[in-house]
Design an enzyme around this catalytic site. Structure first.
Site, PDB file in Angstrom:
ATOM      1  N   HIS A 235      -6.838  -2.884 -38.851  1.00  0.00           N
ATOM      2  CA  HIS A 235      -7.409  -3.124 -37.684  1.00  0.00           C
ATOM      3  C   HIS A 235      -6.601  -3.887 -36.988  1.00  0.00           C
ATOM      4  O   HIS A 235      -6.505  -5.037 -37.090  1.00  0.00           O
ATOM      5  CB  HIS A 235      -8.898  -3.674 -38.017  1.00  0.00           C
ATOM      6  CG  HIS A 235      -9.584  -3.939 -36.664  1.00  0.00           C
ATOM      7  ND1 HIS A 235      -9.972  -2.781 -35.963  1.00  0.00           N
ATOM      8  CD2 HIS A 235      -9.979  -5.006 -36.322  1.00  0.00           C
ATOM      9  CE1 HIS A 235     -10.547  -3.274 -34.881  1.00  0.00           C
ATOM     10  NE2 HIS A 235     -10.366  -4.624 -34.888  1.00  0.00           N
TER      11      HIS A 235
ATOM     12  N   ASP B 116      -6.343  -5.754 -33.267  1.00  0.00           N
ATOM     13  CA  ASP B 116      -6.938  -6.117 -31.981  1.00  0.00           C
ATOM     14  C   ASP B 116      -5.772  -6.326 -30.997  1.00  0.00           C
ATOM     15  O   ASP B 116      -4.777  -6.981 -31.243  1.00  0.00           O
ATOM     16  CB  ASP B 116      -7.603  -7.512 -32.229  1.00  0.00           C
ATOM     17  CG  ASP B 116      -8.894  -7.421 -33.057  1.00  0.00           C
ATOM     18  OD1 ASP B 116      -9.514  -6.435 -32.628  1.00  0.00           O
ATOM     19  OD2 ASP B 116      -8.955  -8.049 -33.995  1.00  0.00           O
TER      20      ASP B 116
ATOM     21  N   ASP C 139     -15.500  -2.335 -35.415  1.00  0.00           N
ATOM     22  CA  ASP C 139     -15.436  -3.807 -34.980  1.00  0.00           C
ATOM     23  C   ASP C 139     -16.181  -4.018 -33.561  1.00  0.00           C
ATOM     24  O   ASP C 139     -16.648  -5.186 -33.419  1.00  0.00           O
ATOM     25  CB  ASP C 139     -14.007  -4.387 -34.688  1.00  0.00           C
ATOM     26  CG  ASP C 139     -13.960  -5.913 -34.983  1.00  0.00           C
ATOM     27  OD1 ASP C 139     -15.163  -6.466 -35.643  1.00  0.00           O
ATOM     28  OD2 ASP C 139     -13.013  -6.465 -34.531  1.00  0.00           O
TER      29      ASP C 139
ATOM     30  N   ASP D 148      -8.122  -6.701 -40.850  1.00  0.00           N
ATOM     31  CA  ASP D 148      -7.273  -7.061 -39.801  1.00  0.00           C
ATOM     32  C   ASP D 148      -5.835  -7.043 -40.181  1.00  0.00           C
ATOM     33  O   ASP D 148      -5.468  -8.174 -40.942  1.00  0.00           O
ATOM     34  CB  ASP D 148      -7.645  -8.492 -39.090  1.00  0.00           C
ATOM     35  CG  ASP D 148      -9.126  -8.334 -38.488  1.00  0.00           C
ATOM     36  OD1 ASP D 148      -9.809  -7.241 -38.614  1.00  0.00           O
ATOM     37  OD2 ASP D 148      -9.538  -9.126 -37.746  1.00  0.00           O
TER      38      ASP D 148
ATOM     39  N   HIS E 165     -12.619  -4.744 -27.567  1.00  0.00           N
ATOM     40  CA  HIS E 165     -13.835  -5.477 -27.947  1.00  0.00           C
ATOM     41  C   HIS E 165     -13.567  -7.013 -28.071  1.00  0.00           C
ATOM     42  O   HIS E 165     -14.497  -7.694 -28.639  1.00  0.00           O
ATOM     43  CB  HIS E 165     -14.344  -4.852 -29.182  1.00  0.00           C
ATOM     44  CG  HIS E 165     -13.453  -4.902 -30.385  1.00  0.00           C
ATOM     45  ND1 HIS E 165     -12.758  -3.665 -30.550  1.00  0.00           N
ATOM     46  CD2 HIS E 165     -13.124  -5.771 -31.411  1.00  0.00           C
ATOM     47  CE1 HIS E 165     -12.079  -4.064 -31.674  1.00  0.00           C
ATOM     48  NE2 HIS E 165     -12.181  -5.109 -32.053  1.00  0.00           N
TER      49      HIS E 165
END
Length: 1173
Positions: A174, A176, A288, A425, A568
């Site tokens: 994941h 970000d 998420d 993550d 997000h």
């Protein structure tokens, strides 16, 4: 002029006769004695009579609708050609202002069939309605043992004897695009290494699988790799080892994001994938986002995805769905009359998407199978039992332990196919981790698969491998309805991950950037449309070689920066301060670029002689309406310097409907006349420009012009310096100092009276509304609609929430208040300034931390039907406080209120007394309303904020929050970087015509539809929304009010000597007013910095409620049962081709036909690939 009057009167008379006859006819049908059989059971012979009646009724309605349309067209045609001297506003002896009657009459002609949609379809009720689920659950948070938020899971080992368990372990990372580090820092430190290792390690064993979601990162990496590596990636995708899931630019927040931006980032990602890898995503992956909106499944379904996965859902709902095996369902829109919006959804059952919470219910065991945590590494297992490398000696025991978790997890689902994500993550950033995970798991799989007595088949898989296996088990083609799974409708807000920790703070966190996001969005949409039109016209004229095609690169950059901000941790306000600054710099950079794109397009389109067009980047033809010195500053409006030569303005209306608007311009002289392009004087108002409560800005004046702006068009206005002081209508000011000893700096030319004390209560009014204010606070107290006796209490007040004294306090994500809000108590009373004028009047109240302005436009139509409200908030000296604005009314809304989801649809909400206060807040990207049988009060917003209704008749919104500590969700910071933020709203009070039996055409129509064979399968009738009816819609007026607020007219002063300019009117016909042009977006050519010959036209047909009175809209509003002739829509352009496609243009739908007429269902969003020229 006489002819014009006669035609208008005659047309209006025929119109009235037509409507009245229809009304009487409906009245007869409604009072037909055959209807009043007991319980509504009709004898069979009468049913056919009724059916004939319905058919005749529909035919008559259709004929009437056509007659009305013809009358409207005739009258418009004649009034358009009628000449006459303009009439300016004038003062009545009693002191009020009178505007001239509109020279252009407006119509409201809504097709009766178009009203039926909001009454509820004939669709089946879903098995799971989230509003009902919330009412059902106790939310008691009992300790569930090893699965703390769940329960003990047991099974019989023989359960899989006949049908083995099929396990898909899905490796993922994941990433970000900004959170603790900026997007670029994450890329250089981690993401590039993850993707480089992926190419290397996936090729080592064809059984390995990996999924990737964020195209923002993937495209940056792609630009930096060799052609050999690109070929390897294409091979991995082609053979199914690597899957691109969702395929959006980011994994967007689903609470604060607007549907324009959600779609735009999805198109950007999908177009990139199609062009570079030739792949079309099939499955959605959202692990998420902090709560899930039902808009997302609709957009994914329209993009042709067949399955989706969600994770962050309230732990009590997860537990309930797990206990009833409802974690997988067909997700259907609340308004869908059939199954066309259904998409299969998998909900993850446990606390998190990390490895300890994905293999099964016991995190202590699952953590032992996260081989990145092997002893000697940087991270370990908090449960104090480390993983062990898999060897021949321990594989049997290790595999058995893991299989037990798999079986327990499988018991929560209905099928014998199991999904087990394996990641977290920024995982897999080093080759050693790839080896540790893939080699150890492969040893476990090999052991399990070689023991038939275990009845399990385990392997690495992608998300679509899992969905395909599930569909295969049932023998169904992916995307079709899966039998044996429940249908769910509703959404998954608000989210709590444990205890009473509700993630409702981020609905407001960093409101400055939430506002900037929407400003950029409005500019992007305007720039896309104007660029597409300018390009089509230049190509048609063969002048495209002189046009700055390179502006396309600026559009692409803006799409990507807006897309990035939908992430997000971006629009949510939950990133580190330095990361928020990085986002802000990107947003501002794109905003400035888009102003350039709009200026360049407008320059070409308004030139009278296109041959004189010359693009000079160093000397733009037009200036900008405002500038922002830095990413965290509010806009500063441009002041026009007046001299002997006239100044010209080009005003852009980004709406697809004509609008009558008050256009503000700042000038350096009070002696100004405003004329139309043809030289006719326009109504305008002169006001002072204020720098504080009591100081005017010297030598700067605001001129507000009433101008009719063409749909999606450009209007040319001229400003002349005038020595005749009487032509400009001045506003007058009353300043109430409330006993404070403050110096006042006046402007001589604007009349001003200063009162040392507070005012008595006072009222302002226009032709539609009468609004009254408290003299002491300057805040709104009540509203009365014109022609109504009753005053509606709508009192506003500011409140402050504190945070808890215990260890868990509010932060960027969480709202943990210390009880109910307390009244805001500033140290000084407010200065109240009342301005009255011909085009608008306003009340400004200056408090220590907030300046609020309530403005009433004295204008026919949309602008004058609601109150314009702005709050300039600055709480930089607060400590652990949140500022709220509450409206209290006597509307009997009980415990029900309504909030929008992503500006796309409305979700009814219920105040749950069994839940803590913070659980009852919801996202409000565009609007929220309360209602009873008589009235509806809607708060429209220009930026996403958190909203609630904590008791009957109330609506409250959190304006800003300043919090000094982290809330333990990984950010490691509080919210201390507050800015001066301007929050903008519109307050709309509407009368519901369902209130009385004789209250008009639409309510009569509604009751006829219901009585004559259109029963609603859903609970309740329109006036019984309080009884749990799961659908609601804004009125047409409400939709248009929202668009006026969110798409302001852009004013561009002509910078150079003026050549001949001509207003630009792009549409040859009026668009039905339930249609919205979401975007007209040029598609990229092979060289991705240039446009191709094709564009994407994205249309949305809005669902609306006819039971709210709609009159005096100020523009011609007609509906057409969803039919639209695109071929003749754009004036001076031909539609070369028209191909319906999936939402993101990946799939053609049907064949391109010669017909240019299209049809949309209510609520439908449809994309067309078109050629204009």
């Amino acid at each position: 002029m006489k002819l014009k009057k006669q035609v208008t009167v005659c047309g209006a008379a025929i119109f009235c006769v037509a409507v009245f006859s229809l009304y009487l006819m409906l009245d007869r049908v409604q009072h037909d004695p055959t209807r009043h059989q007991s319980g509504g059971n009709f004898p069979r012979s009468q049913i056919s009579v009724l059916q004939n009646r319905i058919e005749q009724l529909e035919q008559l309605l259709e004929e009437n609708h056509e007659i009305i349309s013809h009358i409207k067209d005739s009258v418009l045609e004649l009034t358009a050609h009628a000449e006459g001297p303009p009439v300016l506003p004038h003062h009545k002896p009693n002191g009020s202002w009178v505007l001239p009657p509109e020279s252009c009459p407006s119509f409201l002609s809504v097709s009766p069939q178009d009203c039926q949609f909001a009454l509820g379809g004939k669709g089946q009720s879903p098995d799971l309605q989230m509003l009902a689920v919330y009412s059902l659950l106790p939310f008691d948070n009992q300790d569930g043992g090893v699965w703390k938020q769940g329960f003990d899971i047991t099974y019989e080992p023989s359960e899989w004897d006949t049908e083995p368990l099929q396990v898909f372990v899905v490796p993922h990372s994941h990433n970000d695009p900004g959170w603790i580090k900026t997007f670029d820092k994450y890329y250089y430190d981690q993401t590039q290494h993850i993707l480089n290792s992926m190419v290397l390690k996936m090729q080592e064993d064809p059984r390995r699988r990996f999924i990737w979601s964020e195209i923002s990162f993937f495209s940056k990496w792609w630009d930096n790799i060799s052609s050999q590596k690109r070929a390897a990636v294409r091979r991995l995708v082609g053979n199914g080892q690597l899957e691109m899931v969702t395929g959006g630019w980011v994994m967007p927040d689903e609470a604060n994001s607007h549907y324009f931006a959600m779609i735009d980032q999805l198109i950007e990602g999908h177009q990139w994938l199609e062009k570079n890898i030739g792949v079309m995503p099939r499955s959605g992956w959202a692990v998420d986002p902090f709560g899930h909106s039902s808009t997302m499944p609709y957009l994914l379904k329209r993009s042709n995805l067949t399955g989706m996965l969600i994770q962050r859902v309230h732990y009590a709902i997860k537990k309930h769905f797990a206990a009833t095996q409802n974690l997988e369902f067909m997700w259907r829109q609340t308004w869908d009359p059939d199954t066309s919006t259904d998409i299969f959804c998998h909900m993850m059952p446990f606390y998190s998407y990390d490895v300890p919470h994905t293999c099964g219910p016991d995190p202590k065991i699952c953590c032992q199978f996260d081989f990145k945590r092997l002893p000697g590494g940087r991270i370990n297992c908090p449960w104090k039992v480390p993983p062990r490398a898999i060897t021949d000696a321990n594989v049997a025991e290790r595999a058995q332990l893991l299989l037990d978790q798999y079986r327990k997890k499988s018991k929560l689902y209905r099928s014998k196919v199991l999904l087990v994500p394996l990641g977290d993550d920024f995982r897999y950033d080093k080759p050693q981790e790839w080896d540790a995970q893939f080699l150890n798991y492969q040893r476990i799989f090999d052991f399990l698969n070689s023991r038939p007595n275990l009845h399990v088949q385990a392997q690495f898989g992608t998300l679509s491998d899992y969905f395909d296996a599930l569909y295969k088990k049932v023998g169904i083609v992916p995307g079709m309805k899966l039998p044996g799974f429940p249908v769910l409708s509703g959404d998954f807000f608000s989210y709590a991950d444990r205890e009473d920790h509700y993630w409702t703070g981020y609905y407001t966190s960093r409101p400055f950037y939430k506002s900037l996001d929407r400003v950029l969005e409005a500019h992007l949409r305007g720039a896309e449309i104007l660029y597409s039109l300018a390009l089509a016209h230049t190509r048609r004229a063969g002048a495209d070689s002189r046009y700055p095609l390179s502006d396309y690169a600026l559009l692409t950059n803006a799409r990507r920066n807006l897309g990035l901000f939908q992430h997000h941790d971006a629009i949510t306000g939950t990133a580190k301060e330095a990361v928020a600054v990085d986002y802000g710099v990107r947003l501002l950079h794109s905003l400035n670029n888009l102003k350039r794109v709009i200026i360049n397009a407008a320059h070409y389109l308004v030139l009278g002689d296109k041959d004189t067009y010359h693009h000079d980047p160093a000397a733009p033809f037009l200036g900008t309406d405002d500038t922002r010195p830095s990413q965290d500053s509010l806009p500063e409006r441009t002041v026009l310097r007046m001299d002997t030569l006239p100044r010209f303005l080009v005003v852009f209306n980004p709406l697809e409907q004509e609008r009558l608007s008050v256009v503000p311009v700042l000038v350096d002289s009070p002696h100004v006349r405003v004329l139309s392009e043809e030289g006719q004087p326009l109504p305008s108002q002169l006001s002072a420009r204020w720098s504080s409560a009591t100081d005017t800005v010297p030598d700067v004046y605001q001129v507000s012009v009433l101008a009719r702006l063409p749909a999606l068009g450009l209007r040319v206005l001229q400003l002349h310096k005038s020595l005749d002081g009487h032509t400009m209508l001045k506003s007058s000011v009353r300043l109430y100092l409330h006993g404070r000893d403050l110096p006042v700096r006046k402007q001589e030319v604007v009349p001003m009276h200063v009162f040392p004390a507070a005012a008595d209560d006072f009222c302002l009014e226009n032709q539609h509304l009468h609004a009254c204010f408290s003299g002491r606070s300057g805040l709104l107290q009540s509203i009365r609609r014109a022609g109504e006796e009753r005053e509606q209490r709508v009192s506003s007040e500011f409140l402050v929430y504190g945070t808890r004294t215990s260890k868990d306090k509010s932060g960027a994500y969480l709202f943990l208040p210390d009880g109910e809000a307390k009244p805001y108590a500033p140290k000084d009373p407010p200065v109240v300034r009342v301005t009255e004028g011909p085009l608008f009047s306003e009340v400004a109240s200056y408090y220590q931390h907030v300046q609020t302005v309530v403005r009433l436009y004295n204008v026919p139509g949309v602008e004058g039907l609601s109150l314009d409200l702005s709050c300039l908030v600055d709480i930089r000296d607060h400590i652990n406080k949140e500022l709220a604005l509450r409206f209290s009314t006597d509307i009997e809304s009980d415990d029900t209120f309504f909030t929008d989801l992503n500006g796309f649809q409305i979700q009814p909400r219920r105040y749950q007394r069994k839940l803590p206060l913070q659980a009852n807040f919801y996202p409000m990207p565009a609007m929220a309303y309360i209602q009873d049988a008589q009235s509806r009060l809607t708060l429209h917003t220009a930026q996403a904020l958190g909203v609630s209704s904590l008791s009957s008749g109330q609506l409250e919104v959190i304006l800003d929050r300043r919090l000094m500590q982290d809330d333990n969700r990984g950010l490691g910071q509080g919210l201390k970087d507050n800015k001066r933020t301007c929050n903008r709203f519109r307050l709309l009070l509407e009368r519901r015509t369902t209130a009385s039996k004789s209250s008009g055409f639409f309510s009569k129509l509604a009751s006829v539809f219901k009585a004559l064979g259109f029963p609603s399968a859903r609970t309740g009738s329109p006036e019984q929304v309080q009884d749990g009816r799961p659908i609601s819609f804004p009125s047409l007026l409400s939709h248009i009010t929202s668009m006026h607020l969110n798409a302001e007219a852009l004013v561009m002063p002509v910078a150079q000597e003026k050549p001949a300019l001509r207003s630009f009117t792009p549409l040859s016909t009026t668009l039905p007013c339930d249609f919205h042009i979401l975007n007209l977006r040029m598609l990229q050519a092979e060289d991705d910095s240039l446009p191709s010959a094709e564009a994407a036209l994205i249309l949305h047909r809005k669902g609306f409620d006819c039971s709210l009175e709609a009159k005096n809209l100020g523009f011609n509003c007609t509906t057409s049962q969803g039919k639209l002739a695109l071929g003749s829509l754009f004036q001076g352009l031909e539609l070369g081709s028209l191909q319906p496609t999936s939402l993101t243009l990946m799939y053609p739908l049907g064949t391109a036909s010669n017909s240019t007429s299209i049809h949309l269902d209510p609520m439908e969003i449809a994309t067309f690939r078109i050629r204009l020229g």
